[in-house]
Design an enzyme around this catalytic site. Sequence first.
Site, PDB file in Angstrom:
ATOM      1  N   ARG A  53       0.804  -1.216   0.000  1.00 40.54           N
ATOM      2  CA  ARG A  53       0.000   0.000   0.000  1.00 40.54           C
ATOM      3  C   ARG A  53       0.842   1.272   0.000  1.00 40.54           C
ATOM      4  O   ARG A  53       0.590   2.196  -0.775  1.00 40.54           O
ATOM      5  CB  ARG A  53      -0.902   0.061   1.247  1.00 40.54           C
ATOM      6  CG  ARG A  53      -2.190  -0.663   1.097  1.00 40.54           C
ATOM      7  CD  ARG A  53      -2.630  -1.198   2.410  1.00 40.54           C
ATOM      8  NE  ARG A  53      -1.716  -2.264   2.784  1.00 40.54           N
ATOM      9  CZ  ARG A  53      -1.885  -3.541   2.429  1.00 40.54           C
ATOM     10  NH1 ARG A  53      -2.939  -3.897   1.777  1.00 40.54           N
ATOM     11  NH2 ARG A  53      -0.997  -4.466   2.751  1.00 40.54           N
ATOM     12  N   THR A  54       1.811   1.358   0.897  1.00 41.30           N
ATOM     13  CA  THR A  54       2.527   2.633   1.038  1.00 41.30           C
ATOM     14  C   THR A  54       3.254   2.962  -0.263  1.00 41.30           C
ATOM     15  O   THR A  54       3.134   4.061  -0.808  1.00 41.30           O
ATOM     16  CB  THR A  54       3.506   2.575   2.224  1.00 41.30           C
ATOM     17  OG1 THR A  54       2.771   2.176   3.378  1.00 41.30           O
ATOM     18  CG2 THR A  54       4.157   3.916   2.484  1.00 41.30           C
ATOM     19  N   LYS A  82      25.908  -4.177  -3.077  1.00 45.23           N
ATOM     20  CA  LYS A  82      27.380  -4.133  -3.176  1.00 45.23           C
ATOM     21  C   LYS A  82      27.995  -3.552  -1.913  1.00 45.23           C
ATOM     22  O   LYS A  82      29.193  -3.318  -1.851  1.00 45.23           O
ATOM     23  CB  LYS A  82      27.792  -3.273  -4.375  1.00 45.23           C
ATOM     24  CG  LYS A  82      27.267  -3.767  -5.704  1.00 45.23           C
ATOM     25  CD  LYS A  82      27.705  -2.815  -6.815  1.00 45.23           C
ATOM     26  CE  LYS A  82      27.054  -3.175  -8.131  1.00 45.23           C
ATOM     27  NZ  LYS A  82      27.235  -2.099  -9.131  1.00 45.23           N
ATOM     28  N   ARG A 103      11.470   3.970   2.874  1.00 49.55           N
ATOM     29  CA  ARG A 103      11.109   3.031   3.950  1.00 49.55           C
ATOM     30  C   ARG A 103      12.335   2.173   4.217  1.00 49.55           C
ATOM     31  O   ARG A 103      12.978   1.686   3.289  1.00 49.55           O
ATOM     32  CB  ARG A 103       9.946   2.138   3.528  1.00 49.55           C
ATOM     33  CG  ARG A 103       9.750   0.990   4.503  1.00 49.55           C
ATOM     34  CD  ARG A 103       8.513   0.184   4.245  1.00 49.55           C
ATOM     35  NE  ARG A 103       7.322   0.923   4.630  1.00 49.55           N
ATOM     36  CZ  ARG A 103       6.104   0.379   4.660  1.00 49.55           C
ATOM     37  NH1 ARG A 103       5.936  -0.886   4.320  1.00 49.55           N
ATOM     38  NH2 ARG A 103       5.065   1.085   5.031  1.00 49.55           N
ATOM     39  N   HIS A 131       5.538   6.144  11.296  1.00 46.83           N
ATOM     40  CA  HIS A 131       4.979   5.960   9.949  1.00 46.83           C
ATOM     41  C   HIS A 131       3.984   7.111   9.696  1.00 46.83           C
ATOM     42  O   HIS A 131       2.773   6.915   9.662  1.00 46.83           O
ATOM     43  CB  HIS A 131       4.289   4.605   9.884  1.00 46.83           C
ATOM     44  CG  HIS A 131       3.924   4.147   8.514  1.00 46.83           C
ATOM     45  ND1 HIS A 131       3.965   4.963   7.404  1.00 46.83           N
ATOM     46  CD2 HIS A 131       3.497   2.931   8.075  1.00 46.83           C
ATOM     47  CE1 HIS A 131       3.585   4.257   6.344  1.00 46.83           C
ATOM     48  NE2 HIS A 131       3.298   3.025   6.721  1.00 46.83           N
TER      49      HIS A 131
HETATM   50  C1  NCD Z   1       2.055  -0.965   8.177  1.00 50.45           C
HETATM   51  C2  NCD Z   1       3.556  -0.766   8.217  1.00 50.45           C
HETATM   52  O1  NCD Z   1       4.256  -1.045   7.254  1.00 50.45           O
HETATM   53  O2  NCD Z   1       3.998  -0.318   9.264  1.00 50.45           O
HETATM   54  N1  NCD Z   1       1.541  -1.134   6.900  1.00 50.45           N
HETATM   55  C3  NCD Z   1       1.324  -0.061   6.097  1.00 50.45           C
HETATM   56  O3  NCD Z   1       2.190   0.728   5.830  1.00 50.45           O
HETATM   57  N2  NCD Z   1       0.079   0.131   5.660  1.00 50.45           N
HETATM   58  C4  NCD Z   1       1.594  -1.961   9.159  1.00 50.45           C
HETATM   59  C5  NCD Z   1       2.147  -3.362   9.115  1.00 50.45           C
HETATM   60  O4  NCD Z   1       3.056  -3.686   8.348  1.00 50.45           O
HETATM   61  O5  NCD Z   1       1.642  -4.174   9.892  1.00 50.45           O
END
Ligand code: NCD
Length: 358
Positions: A53-54, A82, A103, A131
Site C-alpha cells: 500500500r505505502t 554491493k 522506507r 509511519h
Molecule cells: C504498516 C507498516 O508497514 O507499518 N503497513 C502499512 O504501511 N500500511 C503496518 C504493518 O506492516 O503491519
Amino acid sequence: MSFSHLIDLDDYTVPELNRIVELGTTIKNNPAAYSERCKGKIMATLFFEPSTRTQMSFQTAMLRLGGSIIGFDNPSTSSVAKGENLKDTTKVVSSYSDIMVIRHPLEGSVKAAALTADCPVINAGDGGHLHPTQTLTDLVTLMSEKGRLDNLTIGLCGDLRYGRTVHSLLKALSKYENNKFILISSAELALPSYIKDILKARGCEYTEVSTIEEAIGSLDVLYMTRIQKERFASEEEYLRQKNIYVLDTAKMKKASADMIVLHPLPRVDEITIDVDDDPRALYFKQAANGVYARMALIISILENNLSKQNLISGYTNKDVCCHNKKCITATETYLPHAFKAAGDILECEFCDERLLLE
Ligand code: NCD
C-alpha cells in the site's frame, strides 16, 4: 539547503496538519482537478523493506498529479547489495529527484538520509519507530467518516510496542482536544514509555487494558494492528504473541452502531474475513484514502507550504552511544550521536530510545 521533510508529524503544527487533511479531502472529491499539479516533477521511492500500500499509493499519487516516478522496492537489485551505505545511496538518488520517499528497517534511518539529501525526504516507515504518512491516511479517513479529529475515543489494539502506525497516530491525535485512548495489548507489546509520556504531557486521558471485550463498547474507533513477526528478536517471542487478538463478528456485536474499524493493513489473522462485510469495517476505504492523503502531502511539500525543521536540535556527544541495536546510528557510524536532554534522561534524536545519564 533546508527542505520541509516529513520525518515525524510532530514537526508540523496543528494548522499544517489540518491543511494537509483538508487538501486530501478536497482532492478526494475531485482528483482530476489536480492531474497536472506536479507535471515535470520526479519522485523517487526507495523501499528497503516490503510494502504494498505505502509504496503503490505514493506512486499512484505522483502519477495522478502528473509527475513521474523512479526507485526500487528490492534493495538487492540496487548498489545496496554491493555494500553501499544509506548516505551514499540516498544522497545520489536525491540529486535525481524532486522528492524522495524512503522506507527502511532501521529506526531513525529516514532522518539520517534527510541530513544529507538534496531534496525533501518523506518517512514511509523507519523500523518500529514512526509511519507519519499512514497517519495522514488515517486522519483523512477519520475526517471523512467521523467529521472530526477531536473528541474521539480510540482503541488501539495489537502490537503497540513495535507498531509504527500506532506511534505516529497517537502523536498526531494527542495534539487535538479531548481525544481519549484505550491501549489494548499484552504487557510484552505495550506502548513505549516515551509515547505514554507525550500523551501525559499533552493532557490526554489513556487507559491500558488487555482484552478487546473490555474496551469495544465504549469506542468511536477501533484501530487494529498486526503482530509484526519481523520486529521480534526471536521466533519464540513472536509465537507467544501471535493470535492473541482476533476481532470477529461476535465481538463486533458488542460495539456501537457507529464505531468504525480501521487497520493500516496488511491483515494476517487479527480480523476475521467475515468482519469485512460489516459496514463499520472501513480498512479498505482507509487504504484507498492513502492516495489522496499522499497527493496532498506531495503538493504541500513541493509547493513549500510546510515548516522546515531542525533535524538535529539537541546535544551531541561522540562518547555516548544509543543503546538501541535497531537504531541507524548503530550501523551508519559516521552519524552524529545526537540526543535531546530531559533531566537525567537522554533521548536519541534518531530513534527516541532513552538512556540514563550516569
Ligand atoms: C504498516 C507498516 O508497514 O507499518 N503497513 C502499512 O504501511 N500500511 C503496518 C504493518 O506492516 O503491519
